[in-house]
Design a protein around this motif. Structure first.
Motif, mmCIF file in Angstrom:
data_model
loop_
_atom_site.group_PDB
_atom_site.id
_atom_site.type_symbol
_atom_site.label_atom_id
_atom_site.label_comp_id
_atom_site.label_asym_id
_atom_site.label_seq_id
_atom_site.Cartn_x
_atom_site.Cartn_y
_atom_site.Cartn_z
ATOM 1 N N CYS A 151 0.842 -1.181 0.000
ATOM 2 C CA CYS A 151 0.000 0.000 0.000
ATOM 3 C C CYS A 151 0.883 1.238 0.000
ATOM 4 O O CYS A 151 1.855 1.312 0.764
ATOM 5 C CB CYS A 151 -0.900 0.000 1.231
ATOM 6 N N THR A 152 0.580 2.189 -0.873
ATOM 7 C CA THR A 152 1.282 3.468 -0.878
ATOM 8 C C THR A 152 0.252 4.589 -0.905
ATOM 9 O O THR A 152 -0.693 4.560 -1.694
ATOM 10 C CB THR A 152 2.194 3.610 -2.110
ATOM 11 N N GLU A 153 0.416 5.532 -0.023
ATOM 12 C CA GLU A 153 -0.454 6.703 0.002
ATOM 13 C C GLU A 153 0.338 7.865 0.577
ATOM 14 O O GLU A 153 0.747 7.840 1.747
ATOM 15 C CB GLU A 153 -1.703 6.443 0.843
ATOM 16 N N GLU A 154 0.584 8.876 -0.269
ATOM 17 C CA GLU A 154 1.434 10.004 0.097
ATOM 18 C C GLU A 154 2.789 9.465 0.561
ATOM 19 O O GLU A 154 3.453 8.761 -0.176
ATOM 20 C CB GLU A 154 0.733 10.865 1.148
ATOM 21 N N GLU A 184 3.224 7.339 3.045
ATOM 22 C CA GLU A 184 3.046 6.051 3.738
ATOM 23 C C GLU A 184 3.368 4.890 2.807
ATOM 24 O O GLU A 184 2.898 4.847 1.668
ATOM 25 C CB GLU A 184 1.607 5.930 4.213
ATOM 26 N N ARG A 185 4.174 3.942 3.291
ATOM 27 C CA ARG A 185 4.520 2.752 2.511
ATOM 28 C C ARG A 185 4.378 1.528 3.420
ATOM 29 O O ARG A 185 5.085 1.405 4.420
ATOM 30 C CB ARG A 185 5.940 2.861 1.951
#
Length: 321
Positions: free
Chosen positions: A68-71, A73-74
């Motif tokens: 998962c990647t968001e901004e 965040e990994r």
């Protein structure tokens, strides 16, 4: 979800992030690795691990369910291994693994590495084989984890690369000169197998001086034909008693894997057959011993052609803990 990434669910922390436990909607228990966002290295770590782990499947490699990647965040989502890391069980827990369990862990790691080096579609050097990167399931079956430092390689040549890994497990040609081949993993496996047999870390300054460095102690015990001195004393209290022939064979294989010259180290497929007693053991000579003295890496071998190399801040080397 953020609620899963709380201190109550924290399983552990390493150099590249924190690991939490969680549960998927279908009931599968998972381990969530949250990579650090403090440096560019964290991003490269993430991309490397996703690419490599998703391309290999073996019973002795940890399963990657997704990412998962968001901004900034990994996250990496793995299967949860109930008995945590081998390091925690071997060095920090109150549980004494039986000889059968230790033997199966050694054999499992060997089979996982043989697959990575020789049988997978993409040939992979792990670069950081150590007790902390071996996870144990509910049956204490070993699964190799943490592929953030792994590299693809070709059989035809060695890779000259920036040094990365853990002191105490690193092969001299790699630690001193950055020459990387699959034989660097073989060396690390040799150290790990000796740790599993003895139940102690490769370096322990609380031991008597002649036993502080596990590899040196193993070699001297081998010279005196007293290899069983190396076996964890706790195994004498865990029924059934350990298989002395197997223990001596594993110790000899560990020493073969840590020979000074890479070409003298066996392939991991041959290591598997030697551990199983299906192939003859080769002649063991004095292994390579790499240590850090006043900020300088030094290799101590009987016929060493290695020179010392000063550590620079750009090198990614962690100490064994």
């Amino acid at each position: 979800p953020q609620t899963a990434l709380s201190d109550d669910n924290k399983l552990g922390q390493g150099g590249f992030g924190v690991v939490y436990k969680g549960t998927l909607p279908d009931g599968r228990r998972i381990a969530i690795k949250r990579l650090t966002t403090q440096s560019q290295k964290g991003k490269q770590e993430f991309l490397n691990e996703v690419k490599l782990v998703s391309s290999v499947q073996h019973r002795n490699l940890v399963k990657l369910y997704g990412c998962c990647t968001e901004e900034s965040e990994r996250l990496l989502v793995y299967e949860l291994l109930e008995n945590n890391s081998l390091s925690r069980v071997l060095f920090q827990g109150n549980l004494c693994l039986s000889w059968e369990q230790r033997y199966n862990v050694i054999l499992g790691v060997a089979r996982g590495l043989a697959y990575l080096h020789e049988d997978s579609q993409v040939k992979i050097i792990h670069r950081d084989i150590k007790a902390g990167n071996v996870l144990l399931d509910e049956k204490f079956e070993a699964k190799i984890a943490d592929f953030g430092l792994a590299r693809l390689y070709s059989d035809e040549r060695s890779i000259n690369t920036q040094i990365a890994g853990t002191l105490g497990y690193m092969a001299p040609e790699y630690a001193l000169h950055g020459h990387l081949t699959d034989k660097a993993d073989v060396f690390s496996f040799g150290i790990l197998s000796l740790e599993i047999v003895s139940g102690r870390r490769s370096t322990d300054l609380n031991q008597p001086i002649e036993r502080q460095y596990l590899l040196e102690w193993a070699w001297k015990s081998h010279e005196r034909n007293e290899q069983l001195d190396l076996v964890d004393a706790g195994l004498n209290t865990v029924p059934p008693s350990f298989d002395k022939e197997q223990a001596i064979r594993v110790i000899c294989v560990g020493l073969l894997c840590t020979q000074a010259t890479p070409s003298q180290r066996p392939s991991m497929s041959r290591v598997v057959t030697m551990i199983c007693g299906e192939a003859k053991l080769g002649k063991v000579s004095r292994p390579a011993m790499v240590e850090l003295v006043d900020g300088v890496l030094k290799a101590d071998t009987l016929n060493s052609s290695y020179s010392s190399q000063e550590l620079h801040s750009s090198q990614c080397i962690s100490s064994a803990r």
